[in-house]
Scaffold this active site. Structure first.
Site, PDB file in Angstrom:
ATOM      1  N   ASP A  11       0.923  -1.195   0.087  1.00 61.77           N
ATOM      2  CA  ASP A  11      -0.090   0.090  -0.079  1.00 61.77           C
ATOM      3  C   ASP A  11       0.877   1.200  -0.001  1.00 61.77           C
ATOM      4  OD1 ASP A  11      -1.673   2.104   0.475  1.00 61.77           O
ATOM      5  OD2 ASP A  11      -2.676   1.046   2.259  1.00 61.77           O
ATOM      6  N   ASN A  25      -7.100  12.714 -10.444  1.00 57.92           N
ATOM      7  CA  ASN A  25      -7.689  13.277 -11.570  1.00 57.92           C
ATOM      8  C   ASN A  25      -7.570  14.722 -11.575  1.00 57.92           C
ATOM      9  OD1 ASN A  25      -9.813  14.747  -9.853  1.00 57.92           O
ATOM     10  ND2 ASN A  25     -10.385  12.809  -9.362  1.00 57.92           N
ATOM     11  N   GLY A  33      -9.720   4.770  -5.700  1.00 56.89           N
ATOM     12  CA  GLY A  33      -8.640   4.071  -5.979  1.00 56.89           C
ATOM     13  C   GLY A  33      -7.567   4.656  -4.960  1.00 56.89           C
ATOM     14  N   VAL A  34      -6.337   4.639  -5.618  1.00 57.81           N
ATOM     15  CA  VAL A  34      -5.393   4.944  -4.986  1.00 57.81           C
ATOM     16  C   VAL A  34      -5.102   6.644  -4.388  1.00 57.81           C
ATOM     17  CG1 VAL A  34      -3.789   5.537  -6.733  1.00 57.81           C
ATOM     18  CG2 VAL A  34      -2.786   4.733  -4.882  1.00 57.81           C
ATOM     19  N   ASP A  35      -5.877   7.186  -5.319  1.00 51.36           N
ATOM     20  CA  ASP A  35      -6.146   8.787  -4.906  1.00 51.36           C
ATOM     21  C   ASP A  35      -6.992   8.724  -3.753  1.00 51.36           C
ATOM     22  OD1 ASP A  35      -6.242  11.490  -5.340  1.00 51.36           O
ATOM     23  OD2 ASP A  35      -7.796  11.540  -6.743  1.00 51.36           O
TER      24      ASP A  35
HETATM   25  N1  AR6 Z   1      -1.415   1.630  -2.923  1.00 53.50           N
HETATM   26  C1  AR6 Z   1      -0.953   1.267  -4.053  1.00 53.50           C
HETATM   27  N2  AR6 Z   1      -1.714   1.196  -5.332  1.00 53.50           N
HETATM   28  C2  AR6 Z   1      -2.990   1.233  -5.087  1.00 53.50           C
HETATM   29  C3  AR6 Z   1      -3.615   1.579  -3.990  1.00 53.50           C
HETATM   30  C4  AR6 Z   1      -2.852   1.848  -2.827  1.00 53.50           C
HETATM   31  N3  AR6 Z   1      -3.395   2.167  -1.524  1.00 53.50           N
HETATM   32  N4  AR6 Z   1      -4.987   1.568  -4.096  1.00 53.50           N
HETATM   33  C5  AR6 Z   1      -5.069   1.112  -5.382  1.00 53.50           C
HETATM   34  N5  AR6 Z   1      -3.912   1.016  -6.160  1.00 53.50           N
HETATM   35  P1  AR6 Z   1      -6.510   3.757  -9.880  1.00 53.50           P
HETATM   36  P2  AR6 Z   1      -6.210   5.302 -12.159  1.00 53.50           P
HETATM   37  C6  AR6 Z   1      -3.704   0.774  -7.468  1.00 53.50           C
HETATM   38  O1  AR6 Z   1      -8.055   3.336 -10.302  1.00 53.50           O
HETATM   39  O2  AR6 Z   1      -6.487   4.252 -12.994  1.00 53.50           O
HETATM   40  C7  AR6 Z   1      -9.329   7.784  -8.885  1.00 53.50           C
HETATM   41  O3  AR6 Z   1     -10.921   7.995  -8.689  1.00 53.50           O
HETATM   42  C8  AR6 Z   1      -4.641   0.027  -8.379  1.00 53.50           C
HETATM   43  O4  AR6 Z   1      -5.011  -1.461  -8.127  1.00 53.50           O
HETATM   44  O5  AR6 Z   1      -6.446   4.326  -8.322  1.00 53.50           O
HETATM   45  O6  AR6 Z   1      -5.130   6.410 -12.688  1.00 53.50           O
HETATM   46  C9  AR6 Z   1      -8.764   9.205  -9.333  1.00 53.50           C
HETATM   47  O7  AR6 Z   1      -9.444  10.333  -8.603  1.00 53.50           O
HETATM   48  C10 AR6 Z   1      -4.107   0.139  -9.579  1.00 53.50           C
HETATM   49  O8  AR6 Z   1      -3.406  -0.826 -10.046  1.00 53.50           O
HETATM   50  O9  AR6 Z   1      -6.079   5.082 -10.671  1.00 53.50           O
HETATM   51  C11 AR6 Z   1      -9.026   9.283 -10.767  1.00 53.50           C
HETATM   52  O10 AR6 Z   1     -10.469   9.722 -10.864  1.00 53.50           O
HETATM   53  C12 AR6 Z   1      -3.480   1.635  -9.678  1.00 53.50           C
HETATM   54  O11 AR6 Z   1      -3.468   1.989  -8.125  1.00 53.50           O
HETATM   55  C13 AR6 Z   1      -8.949   7.799 -11.272  1.00 53.50           C
HETATM   56  O12 AR6 Z   1      -9.482   7.013 -10.231  1.00 53.50           O
HETATM   57  C14 AR6 Z   1      -4.267   2.843 -10.236  1.00 53.50           C
HETATM   58  O13 AR6 Z   1      -5.729   2.495 -10.079  1.00 53.50           O
HETATM   59  C15 AR6 Z   1      -7.679   7.519 -11.687  1.00 53.50           C
HETATM   60  O14 AR6 Z   1      -7.747   6.056 -12.411  1.00 53.50           O
END
Ligand code: AR6
Length: 170
Positions: A11, A25, A33-35
């Site tokens: 994480d 975003n 997600g990660v955000d």
């Molecule tokens: N630590 C590491 N990686 C993570 C974590 C974490 N805590 N949580 C999720 N991931 P995403 P995107 C991974 O969807 O595709 C948001 O709503 C996840 O498994 O977070 O760039 C923003 O506000 C995946 O492999 O980002 C934007 O609107 C990776 O992080 C949108 O999502 C990216 O997934 C951005 O979408």
């Protein structure tokens, strides 16, 4: 140079590095997600700080303090949404990694962790994204000796394996 680049499972909010990168975003005000995880862990001060940043275009990066995180800084970058590959997605994703490293270097950040930008909600194919991530970062390192550690943090086993394979290729 290659030894500076590592894939790790975990994480991103728990990492003790100079900076973690957020897959944000363009509002920079949080999301899923990660955000979402980063905003929750950093605390409300992050939202208040980012309100003053005025958003961020796709492919670019902005910096904030880490607030409650163990990391000192957060670099917020906005990955491209995947629309099939003919919308400049590859270049925009490479720009996220490059511009994050440029901003890190300007702020004397030596250790940095990246998530798999765009591969979640934004649907970028994960193998293709990892290849771009690893090639862009290793290309940058041929021109800069600023960094001591660059981590690709992988949230699940599938992503971890993809990064191990991509790192083998450089
Ligand atoms: N630590 C590491 N990686 C993570 C974590 C974490 N805590 N949580 C999720 N991931 P995403 P995107 C991974 O969807 O595709 C948001 O709503 C996840 O498994 O977070 O760039 C923003 O506000 C995946 O492999 O980002 C934007 O609107 C990776 O992080 C949108 O999502 C990216 O997934 C951005 O979408």
């Amino acid at each position: 140079m290659k030894t500076l680049i590592k894939a790790k499972k975990g994480d991103i909010t728990t990492l003790e590095v100079d900076a973690i990168v957020n897959a944000a975003n363009s509002s920079l005000l949080g999301g899923g997600g990660v955000d979402g995880a980063i905003h929750r862990a950093a605390g409300k001060e992050l939202y208040d700080f980012n309100k003053k940043l005025g958003g961020c275009p796709t492919g670019e990066a902005k910096i904030s303090p880490g607030f409650k995180l163990p990391a000192k800084y957060i670099i917020h970058t906005v990955g491209p949404v995947w629309y099939g590959g003919n919308n400049d997605e590859d270049r925009l994703l490479a720009d996220c990694y490059k511009n994050s490293l440029v901003l890190a270097e300007k702020n004397n950040i030596k250790s940095i962790a990246f998530p798999a930008i765009s591969t979640g909600v934004y649907r970028f194919p994960p193998e293709r994204a990892a290849e771009i991530a690893v090639k862009t970062v290793s290309g940058y390192l041929t021109k800069s000796d600023n960094f001591t550690e660059i981590i690709f943090i992988c949230f699940d086993d599938g992503t971890y394996q993809i990064y191990l394979d991509a790192i083998k290729e450089i």
